[in-house]
Each structure stands twice: as C-alpha cells, then as structure tokens.
Scaffold this motif. Structure first.
Motif, PDB file in Angstrom:
ATOM      1  N   LEU A 408       0.790  -1.289  -0.005  1.00 63.97           N
ATOM      2  CA  LEU A 408       0.000   0.080   0.073  1.00 63.97           C
ATOM      3  C   LEU A 408       0.774   1.289   0.032  1.00 63.97           C
ATOM      4  O   LEU A 408       0.767   2.210  -0.778  1.00 63.97           O
ATOM      5  CB  LEU A 408      -0.862  -0.269   1.256  1.00 63.97           C
ATOM      6  CG  LEU A 408      -1.906   1.088   1.404  1.00 63.97           C
ATOM      7  CD1 LEU A 408      -2.839   1.231   0.370  1.00 63.97           C
ATOM      8  CD2 LEU A 408      -2.639   1.050   2.862  1.00 63.97           C
ATOM      9  N   GLN A 409       2.153   1.288   0.731  1.00 63.11           N
ATOM     10  CA  GLN A 409       2.718   2.490   0.995  1.00 63.11           C
ATOM     11  C   GLN A 409       3.359   2.629  -0.438  1.00 63.11           C
ATOM     12  O   GLN A 409       3.479   3.749  -0.833  1.00 63.11           O
ATOM     13  CB  GLN A 409       3.844   2.229   1.958  1.00 63.11           C
ATOM     14  CG  GLN A 409       3.334   2.325   3.353  1.00 63.11           C
ATOM     15  CD  GLN A 409       2.339   3.765   3.656  1.00 63.11           C
ATOM     16  OE1 GLN A 409       2.828   4.571   3.406  1.00 63.11           O
ATOM     17  NE2 GLN A 409       1.371   3.310   4.351  1.00 63.11           N
ATOM     18  N   CYS A 410       3.763   1.870  -1.299  1.00 58.48           N
ATOM     19  CA  CYS A 410       4.432   1.839  -2.613  1.00 58.48           C
ATOM     20  C   CYS A 410       3.425   2.505  -3.414  1.00 58.48           C
ATOM     21  O   CYS A 410       3.886   3.277  -4.471  1.00 58.48           O
ATOM     22  CB  CYS A 410       4.803   0.559  -2.906  1.00 58.48           C
ATOM     23  SG  CYS A 410       6.348  -0.141  -2.054  1.00 58.48           S
ATOM     24  N   LEU A 411       2.172   2.167  -3.445  1.00 53.83           N
ATOM     25  CA  LEU A 411       1.133   2.659  -4.130  1.00 53.83           C
ATOM     26  C   LEU A 411       0.695   3.843  -4.203  1.00 53.83           C
ATOM     27  O   LEU A 411      -0.136   4.599  -4.962  1.00 53.83           O
ATOM     28  CB  LEU A 411      -0.059   1.661  -4.253  1.00 53.83           C
ATOM     29  CG  LEU A 411       0.241   0.277  -4.963  1.00 53.83           C
ATOM     30  CD1 LEU A 411      -1.065  -0.711  -4.825  1.00 53.83           C
ATOM     31  CD2 LEU A 411       0.492   0.473  -6.361  1.00 53.83           C
ATOM     32  N   LEU A 412       0.940   4.534  -3.029  1.00 53.14           N
ATOM     33  CA  LEU A 412       0.413   5.934  -2.630  1.00 53.14           C
ATOM     34  C   LEU A 412       1.312   7.023  -3.339  1.00 53.14           C
ATOM     35  O   LEU A 412       2.311   7.691  -2.579  1.00 53.14           O
ATOM     36  CB  LEU A 412       0.306   6.255  -1.184  1.00 53.14           C
ATOM     37  CG  LEU A 412      -0.395   5.299  -0.504  1.00 53.14           C
ATOM     38  CD1 LEU A 412      -0.385   5.551   1.000  1.00 53.14           C
ATOM     39  CD2 LEU A 412      -2.052   5.382  -0.829  1.00 53.14           C
ATOM     40  N   LYS A 413       1.421   7.278  -4.603  1.00 51.30           N
ATOM     41  CA  LYS A 413       2.037   8.058  -5.315  1.00 51.30           C
ATOM     42  C   LYS A 413       1.447   9.182  -6.105  1.00 51.30           C
ATOM     43  O   LYS A 413       1.868  10.123  -6.699  1.00 51.30           O
ATOM     44  CB  LYS A 413       2.582   7.318  -6.687  1.00 51.30           C
ATOM     45  CG  LYS A 413       3.492   5.942  -6.195  1.00 51.30           C
ATOM     46  CD  LYS A 413       4.481   6.395  -5.399  1.00 51.30           C
ATOM     47  CE  LYS A 413       5.426   5.060  -5.051  1.00 51.30           C
ATOM     48  NZ  LYS A 413       6.325   5.375  -4.080  1.00 51.30           N
ATOM     49  N   ASP A 414      -0.002   9.469  -5.775  1.00 51.82           N
ATOM     50  CA  ASP A 414      -0.695  10.872  -6.067  1.00 51.82           C
ATOM     51  C   ASP A 414      -1.158  10.932  -7.391  1.00 51.82           C
ATOM     52  O   ASP A 414      -1.667  12.184  -7.617  1.00 51.82           O
ATOM     53  CB  ASP A 414       0.086  11.946  -5.425  1.00 51.82           C
ATOM     54  CG  ASP A 414       0.622  11.935  -3.991  1.00 51.82           C
ATOM     55  OD1 ASP A 414      -0.291  11.826  -3.167  1.00 51.82           O
ATOM     56  OD2 ASP A 414       1.951  11.872  -3.858  1.00 51.82           O
ATOM     57  N   ASN A 415      -0.699  10.086  -8.140  1.00 51.53           N
ATOM     58  CA  ASN A 415      -1.177  10.091  -9.414  1.00 51.53           C
ATOM     59  C   ASN A 415      -2.972  10.076  -9.791  1.00 51.53           C
ATOM     60  O   ASN A 415      -3.399   9.323  -9.128  1.00 51.53           O
ATOM     61  CB  ASN A 415      -0.660   9.283 -10.308  1.00 51.53           C
ATOM     62  CG  ASN A 415       0.887   9.196 -10.418  1.00 51.53           C
ATOM     63  OD1 ASN A 415       1.614   8.774  -9.456  1.00 51.53           O
ATOM     64  ND2 ASN A 415       1.492  10.068 -11.387  1.00 51.53           N
ATOM     65  N   VAL A 416      -3.263  10.593 -10.945  1.00 53.53           N
ATOM     66  CA  VAL A 416      -4.660  10.756 -10.923  1.00 53.53           C
ATOM     67  C   VAL A 416      -5.015  10.315 -12.585  1.00 53.53           C
ATOM     68  O   VAL A 416      -4.209  10.348 -13.200  1.00 53.53           O
ATOM     69  CB  VAL A 416      -5.340  12.083 -10.467  1.00 53.53           C
ATOM     70  CG1 VAL A 416      -5.058  12.457  -8.958  1.00 53.53           C
ATOM     71  CG2 VAL A 416      -4.740  13.141 -11.538  1.00 53.53           C
ATOM     72  N   ALA A 417      -6.362  10.330 -12.731  1.00 57.03           N
ATOM     73  CA  ALA A 417      -6.836  10.190 -14.292  1.00 57.03           C
ATOM     74  C   ALA A 417      -7.924  10.981 -14.367  1.00 57.03           C
ATOM     75  O   ALA A 417      -8.782  11.145 -13.295  1.00 57.03           O
ATOM     76  CB  ALA A 417      -7.066   8.684 -14.783  1.00 57.03           C
TER      77      ALA A 417
END
Length: 601
Positions: A408-417
């Motif tokens: 989960l921590q690796c995936l919290l990168k703030d990107n959006v679509a």
C-alpha cells in the motif's frame, strides 16, 4: 488520509466505491462554479476602523485624516523577467507599505500606485574621455558620445559607428537619432547596457504605457525599458516618492518553429461500412511541463528566459491552438496556471475544460501542484459526463487485498486520471448516443525503479474503463504520459490485452503489489502512432530521448486517418534539446484524427 469508501471492485467505474469518483465526490473540487473560475472582485484596501467609518459618512478623526492624506511607500520594485522578450508580458513585483504599518504586494486591481512605462530612446555619456571630439552634426566641440552597441548614424552621406558618434548636446543627439540604424541580430543573446562608472550617463526616455504589466513591442527590441511606480494616497490627492526599475535590452521574439503537418495513416487496422455515416475529430495529448519542474538544474541547456513561465505560457498556447484540435488532453498542468491563464485563454478560443489536480498537497503555495486537464471545442462537442480517478484512493480501498502494508505504501504516489464522455454537436445540439465518445487522460508514476507501480496504475485504469465503456458501446480514446517505453510491461499490457508474467519488469515485486492482480483486459486498443515505429519519440531532453506518451483508441468504432508528424531532428537539436525557445515543453505534442462510425445495429 481519507477514509476509503466501502464497496468492491466489481461495482465498476465512476460512481463506484472502488476509488473512482464522479466529480461531485472528489474532495477539493468546487462544482458550484466553472472549472478554473477565479473571482474578478477588486481587492479592497485595508483601512483602520475609523477611516472605514468615515467613508460611510461619519466624521474622520485627525489621525484618520492624516492616514488618508499620506501615500504609502514603495518598499521594493523589480522586474521579474531577467530578459524582456518581444511579445512576452513583463511582470513587476511591487511591495508597498501604508502609514499604519501594513504591507502588501500590488496587483492589477490596486489603485494605490500609478505605473508608468518608458523606453530609452538613446543613451550617451556626457564625458568623451579620449580627448577633444567634434559633433558629427555641427562640427562643434562634442560633450557626449553614443554608447548603444551596433548603432550607426548616416549624416551627410557619411556613416558613423557608435564609437565615432559624438554630439555637442542632447538636442543634437536627438536630431541625429532619426538617421540611426540598428544592426543587432535577432538571434543573438541580448547585450546588457555597458556602464562605465567613470562616465555620467544621459538617457532620454519616452512614455509607452501606464499599466502594471507591459508587453514589449517590436519597436522596443534592443531598447532598455523602465517602470516608474508612484504611490498615491487613499483620497487620491497626494503622491509619494517614485521608485523605478530598469530592464535589460529587449530581445526579439525567437523565430517560430516549422509548421507540423498531419500525415495520412495507411492501412487502418479495421474497416468500416462505407455506406455508414462517419464523423472525424482530432485529439491532442501533451505533457506541458509544469513550471514547478522547469528548473535550470534539470534543463541547464535551456536559456533561463525560455524556462520562465511568462514566456512558456504564451508559447505553449500558441502551439496548442495552432494545431486546431477538437479535444486536448493535457498532463503536468499546474493548478494555479490552469485557473489563471490556460482555462480563460482556451475559453476565449471556444473551448471548455475540466481539470483534476494530483492528490498531493500543494508545493508551498496554493495551486503549486500539477494535474490533468481535458478541453473540448464547444462547437464540436457537448459534455455528458466527467469523472476522476485517484489511484491513492483506489489503493486504500483495496488495502485488504495486499499481503503487507509495504504494498500500500508503494502505491500511494498521488497520480490521477480524468475521464470525460463527450457527445458530438451540430448547431449547438447533441447528435445522440451514436455520437458519444469517451476520452481519458492520465499521468502515470514517473520513477523508473517502480515498474510494478506503473503496471498496477495502468491495469486499474484500463479495467475500470472497460467496465464503463463496453456495456455502453462507447468508443474510447485513452491518452497520456505513461512514462513507459515500447519494451515495457505497460506497453505490452495495453497492446496485447495482457502481459507475460515472465516479463523482465515484473520479476522484482518484493512488495507484493501484483500478487492478486489480473494483468489482462478485454479492450481492443490500438496505438495511434504505431506506424512511425522506432523513428518516433515523444520526449527529447539532454538526458533522455524516447517514447513516453501515447494516444490509444479502441478499434471497433474508431480508426485513425491522420497523425501529427514528428518534429525534425534539426529543429529539436537547434538549442541542444527540449524545452527550447521554440518548444516550451520537454515532451512533444501528439495528435490523431479519428473517424467515428455508428454503433452496430
């Protein structure tokens, strides 16, 4: 961290609880006004209570009257443009302090300062230094010399360089000025005015403007500009000491790049019924390079003036409007720049837009974070739906699927679509369901050390888009900066409806991000630029050249008829790499023209 919404992934896209939200549910978006709307209310001047009451009709105390009569003091005035450029507005920074001790920066709606812009018509020294000289106009003893480089004077059939141009007085200098000629090359870097501390300079100035911001014109090229800031009292009766700031020599606007043309796409992968009605439209995808990332440390080869947002914003706007797209899908659009510049300018050009900022907090000041935007030409399309996907929220809502917190921590990168459903319009009216198309754009995580995060983000977006578009027979155009090259797991996943689990990029997933991932999808996606093969690149910097950006489309009802050609190598390398004075992003704009066929009956 926001609480994840309840629900399961099977609920589907946009309006589903799986972290994909209709705009009304996306935190931080105000639906009560148009996207990017900012108030035009005039900024009021802060007054002590007794002064404010006096303006409402009450009598003023002696102290209040004194404050109203006393103008503020200009504490600081400077021009933010290091090099003024023809056609690029010069933004001054002016700080004033009021008698009550309050200070503030002056903006466009402020009436506490009078502005005056002046252009230096000519510069001379009142000391000839090298012994007695004679005036080229009268032959009398000279008292000053022209100090502007690359200037010649033709007087009585004789040409004098600036080193030979001596004058008896300012009046004689002014008379000779009508015979001068400038020889500065527009391609050369501007030269600062030469200042010799042993000489007394004589500058003659002409007023050219009275607004806070000034846009240099062609006649300003090669000249020095000056801004005079004169403070004025609250009652408008008194002025204070003027403070001025001078620029360097105004540089001519850089030459425009060669025109990029649309090239035909031969042999489309699908064929349509020739008897069916068809419509065409153009979609552009462009990573605009947010100002927060455009630093001289990252782009040391780019002239500093060409990295400044005041220059780049006009260059980007000119380029994008010049392609005449029907839909623009943009990445790395800074929030404050979208609200204050891009959205109003595109609206004036006949476009409407929707913006979604990354979920990361702003960098220092309000709006100093980038995001994605989709704009559409109002004469061609109507907005039917708008949705946003926050990858952070999707990850949090699926936290129980991961074996460890590390995933989960690796995936919290703030990107959006960002996803829009658009309907083709004729005469201001929608043409119906057959004219609807789904347009999506995203900016995938950049770090090349996390290919597992990239593939997870793309998988999440594509599978949700599949749930959204297939049941409704919606054709899809998927654009963006995928930060992935042709040999990546991301590209294989998009092109082949899945990815081989033995792919090199999938072998290092110690966090377990992909342990339960379904790395396949049912969308028949096509790469609009596949015909260019290895000769194509969308990112061209001093450190990297390759393909990171794509325009994908579903094949059933869409086919590509033309694409925007590649920029030639001579243009790309004219200033070493991108960004440059000609192209203001480190990415290259892509554009595809699509033919839309009606749905099968």
């Amino acid at each position: 961290m926001r609480k994840a919404l309840a629900g399961t992934d099977k609920d589907g896209i946009f309006g589903s609880p799986a972290g994909v939200f209709p705009f009304g549910a996306v935190p931080g978006l105000n639906l009560g006004s148009s996207p990017g709307h900012i108030s035009n209310a005039k900024r009021s001047i802060s007054l002590p209570l007794e002064v404010a009451n006096a303006q409402g009709g009450r009598s003023m105390s002696p102290r209040s009257a004194m404050l109203a009569d006393s103008p503020p003091v200009v504490v600081r005035a400077e021009l933010l443009n290091s090099v003024p450029i023809e056609g690029v507005e010069i933004e001054p920074y002016v700080l004033i302090q009021f008698p009550n001790g309050q200070s503030r920066q002056v903006n466009d709606d402020d009436d506490s300062v009078l502005f005056k812009w002046l252009r230096c018509e000519y510069t001379a020294s009142s000391d000839t230094q090298d012994g007695p000289k004679t005036c080229i106009m009268t032959g009398k003893a000279a008292t000053m010399q022209c100090l502007l480089p690359d200037v010649t004077f033709e007087v009585n059939g004789v040409t004098y360089t600036h080193e030979q141009a001596y004058f008896a007085s300012v009046d004689e200098f002014a008379k000779a000025w009508q015979f001068h000629e400038r020889h500065t090359s527009h391609t050369d870097a501007p030269k600062p005015r030469r200042q010799d501390p042993s000489r007394d300079f004589v500058n003659v100035w002409q007023e050219i403007g009275q607004t806070r911001v000034y846009v240099p014109q062609k006649q300003d090229v090669g000249r020095i500009l000056k801004l005079e800031c004169t403070p004025i009292s609250q009652n408008g009766l008194y002025t204070g000491k003027a403070v001025s700031a001078e620029s360097g020599e105004v540089m001519a606007a850089p030459r425009l790049p060669p025109v990029r043309t649309m090239i035909e796409v031969a042999g489309p992968p699908n064929s349509f019924d020739p008897r069916a009605g068809k419509a065409t439209f153009k979609v552009m995808s462009y990573n605009c390079l947010a100002d927060i990332y455009a630093t001289p440390q990252v782009y040391p080869y780019t002239p500093s003036w060409a990295l400044a947002w005041n220059f780049r914003k006009r260059n980007l706007l000119r380029e994008m409007l010049g392609y005449k797209p029907d839909v623009l899908a943009l990445q790395e659009v800074q929030c404050d720049h979208y609200k204050e510049f891009l959205e109003p300018e595109f609206r004036a050009a006949g476009y409407e837009g929707v913006y979604k900022q990354k979920t990361r907090e702003s960098m220092g000041q309000d709006g100093k974070m980038d995001g994605c935007a989709i704009l559409y030409r109002k004469s061609r399309f109507m907005l039917v739906e708008k949705h946003a996907l926050e990858f952070n929220h999707v990850a949090m809502s699926r936290a129980k699927q991961f074996k460890s917190d590390k995933a989960l921590q690796c995936l919290l990168k703030d990107n959006v679509a960002l996803v829009l459903v658009l309907e083709m319009a004729q005469g201001g009216q929608g043409v119906g369901m057959s004219g609807r198309v789904c347009v999506a754009t995203t900016h995938i995580y950049q770090n090349q050390g996390f290919p597992n995060v990239k593939i997870w983000q793309v998988m999440t977006l594509v599978r949700e888009l599949e749930k959204f578009t297939v049941p409704r027979q919606l054709p899809l155009v998927l654009t963006g900066d995928f930060n992935s090259q042709h040999d990546s797991a991301v590209y294989e996943f998009l092109q082949r409806n899945g990815v081989n689990l033995n792919h090199a990029e999938l072998q290092d997933d110690s966090a377990g991000i992909l342990d339960s991932a379904e790395l396949r999808h049912g969308l028949q996606l096509r790469d609009s630029y596949s015909m260019l093969g290895k000769d194509f690149y969308s990112n061209f910097t001093g450190a990297f050249v390759g393909v990171l950006d794509y325009i994908w489309h579903t094949a059933e009802r869409l086919r590509v008829t033309r694409i925007l050609e590649q920029i030639d190598n001579d243009t790309l390398t004219a200033y070493t790499a991108l960004p440059s004075p000609q192209y203001s992003s480190d990415h290259i704009a892509l554009m595809a023209e699509f033919e839309l066929s009606p749905p099968a009956r």
